[in-house]
Design an enzyme around this catalytic site. Structure first.
Site, PDB file in Angstrom:
ATOM      1  NE  ARG A  52      -2.539   0.611   3.570  1.00 44.23           N
ATOM      2  CZ  ARG A  52      -1.929   1.273   4.556  1.00 44.23           C
ATOM      3  NH1 ARG A  52      -1.602   2.549   4.396  1.00 44.23           N
ATOM      4  NH2 ARG A  52      -1.647   0.682   5.689  1.00 44.23           N
ATOM      5  CE1 TYR A 105     -13.856  11.612 -17.526  1.00 42.35           C
ATOM      6  CE2 TYR A 105     -12.870  11.691 -15.342  1.00 42.35           C
ATOM      7  CZ  TYR A 105     -13.624  11.038 -16.295  1.00 42.35           C
ATOM      8  OH  TYR A 105     -14.153   9.802 -16.006  1.00 42.35           O
ATOM      9  CG  ASP A 177      -5.928  16.175 -16.982  1.00 41.27           C
ATOM     10  OD1 ASP A 177      -5.196  15.476 -17.711  1.00 41.27           O
ATOM     11  OD2 ASP A 177      -7.022  15.773 -16.557  1.00 41.27           O
ATOM     12  CE  LYS A 202      -9.043   8.437 -20.405  1.00 37.99           C
ATOM     13  NZ  LYS A 202      -9.101   8.259 -18.956  1.00 37.99           N
TER      14      LYS A 202
END
Length: 400
Positions: A52, A105, A177, A202
């Site tokens: 983690r 987005y 972004d 992406k």
């Protein structure tokens, strides 16, 4: 507009993750699919204790992304939205204000308006292509300016260098972004951004195989803060997804060149087609910000947005009639994908906000893949032919 591939970027993409496995000599690193790690003694270990917090497979991806970004090793996350959420929770607190591009987005809008707003974080959605609008939105509580350029799905551009000056003058950080172009085509850290955010789902991974996100910066203290919050939230990327992303990254510069070349050809064809009313692509001279695109981008990406004559019903008929392209959410993969933003990626964004940002009900987003662009063109041609036919009832879906 074709562009020359930077061969050093190819080297960094292929070799940036490190040398072959020192134990076996394997050229492809193993997947460290483990929860925990043996410690040599209390307080003494080999750099990893629990996946983690950190994992060797994730570390490799973070190193190669850092090479590509021109930054310290990046911080990687389970999804792009996990990266965005961690960013905001690390750098904002109750009472703070963030300026956000009006076209981003849909998940980013949802996070700010429906989740973080409840905790006292204020967001102003501003036309960041207009520097005066950004300056006017700054308040004494502004801590971040968050821009997406090109914007999703209208491809509107923001001048990174110009907005960085405004943000820094206000004592705020600039986050970009850069998912649509990556630093291969738009090196935003060199242009004045403090943080580069990517949905690695992406173009970075590029094969529709994973979800993931990353944050890159050159400030070591900032990177450590992001790592601490990621560990606390438990949103690190999985070892297997990291391994797949490293594999996809190796061809990133070559893939991007093909995406850009194919998208340019498709956009030029769409612009001449009598069924099309509007084409949006920064590589076209008709694009309103074409000069900025030439100045800020090395090439213009694989996304083309357009509208067809006949409005919403005609556009939906086209999307329901494709046979070669895939009707799906996502972008940046080897396959060509066609998306209806209003009912898919931006369905949760209020209508008035969508319309103000130029996201019309009939807008179609085409993520042009690596196939022969003539195959994409042929598919669009037959889909356009369906507009004149009487649409079936299920085509006329309600737009939310």
């Amino acid at each position: 507009m074709s562009f020359e591939i930077n061969q050093q970027q190819c080297t960094r993409a292929v070799r940036g993750g490190g040398p072959p496995d020192p134990t076996t000599g394997a050229l492809v690193s193993p997947i460290y699919q483990t929860t925990t790690f043996l410690q040599e003694a209390v307080g003494r270990h080999k750099g990893f204790t629990y996946s983690r917090a950190a994992n060797p497979s994730v570390d490799q991806l973070e190193r190669v992304l850092g090479e590509i970004e021109g930054s310290l090793p990046a911080v990687c996350f389970s999804t792009g939205m996990a990266a965005t959420t961690t960013l905001f929770l690390t750098l904002l607190e109750s009472g703070d204000h963030v300026i956000v591009s009006d076209v981003v987005y849909g998940g980013t809008i949802r996070l700010l308006q429906r989740v973080l707003h409840k905790f006292g974080v204020a967001a102003s959605f501003v036309d960041t292509s207009n520097a005066r609008s950004v300056e006017a939105a700054v308040t004494p509580k502004t801590k971040l300016v968050f821009i997406e350029t090109p914007a999703n799905p209208t491809l509107k551009l923001t001048d990174v260098a110009q907005i960085s000056e405004i943000a820094h003058a206000a004592g705020a950080l600039l986050v970009v972004d850069n998912t649509f172009l990556t630093s291969v085509l738009q090196p935003v850290l060199d242009q004045g951004a403090d943080i580069s955010l990517l949905s690695t789902t992406k173009y970075i991974e590029g094969h529709n195989s994973t979800v993931g996100g990353s944050l890159a910066a050159r400030d070591s203290a900032l990177i450590e803060k992001l790592r601490f919050v990621r560990k606390t939230l438990g949103c690190i990327q999985s070892p297997f997804d990291s391994w797949l992303t490293v594999r996809g990254l190796k061809t990133l510069p070559l893939r991007l060149k093909a995406h850009c070349d194919n998208a340019q050809r498709v956009a030029e064809w769409l612009q001449k087609h009598p069924a099309v009313s509007r084409v949006i692509y920064p590589g076209l001279p008709s694009f309103p910000q074409h000069e900025l695109a030439l100045r800020q981008q090395k090439a213009h990406g694989g996304l083309v947005s357009f509208e067809v004559k006949g409005g919403v019903d005609a556009g939906i008929t086209v999307m329901n009639s494709v046979k070669f392209c895939y009707l799906a959410e996502n972008l940046g993969a080897v396959e060509t994908l066609i998306t209806h933003p209003v009912t898919m990626t931006h369905a949760d964004v209020p209508r008035e906000q969508r319309e103000a940002a130029g996201i019309t009900d009939g807008l179609i987003r085409l993520s042009v893949g690596l196939e022969d662009p003539q195959d994409v063109i042929a598919d669009m041609e037959q889909a356009f032919a369906s507009i004149s036919a009487e649409p079936e009832k299920e085509v006329k879906c309600a737009v939310r």
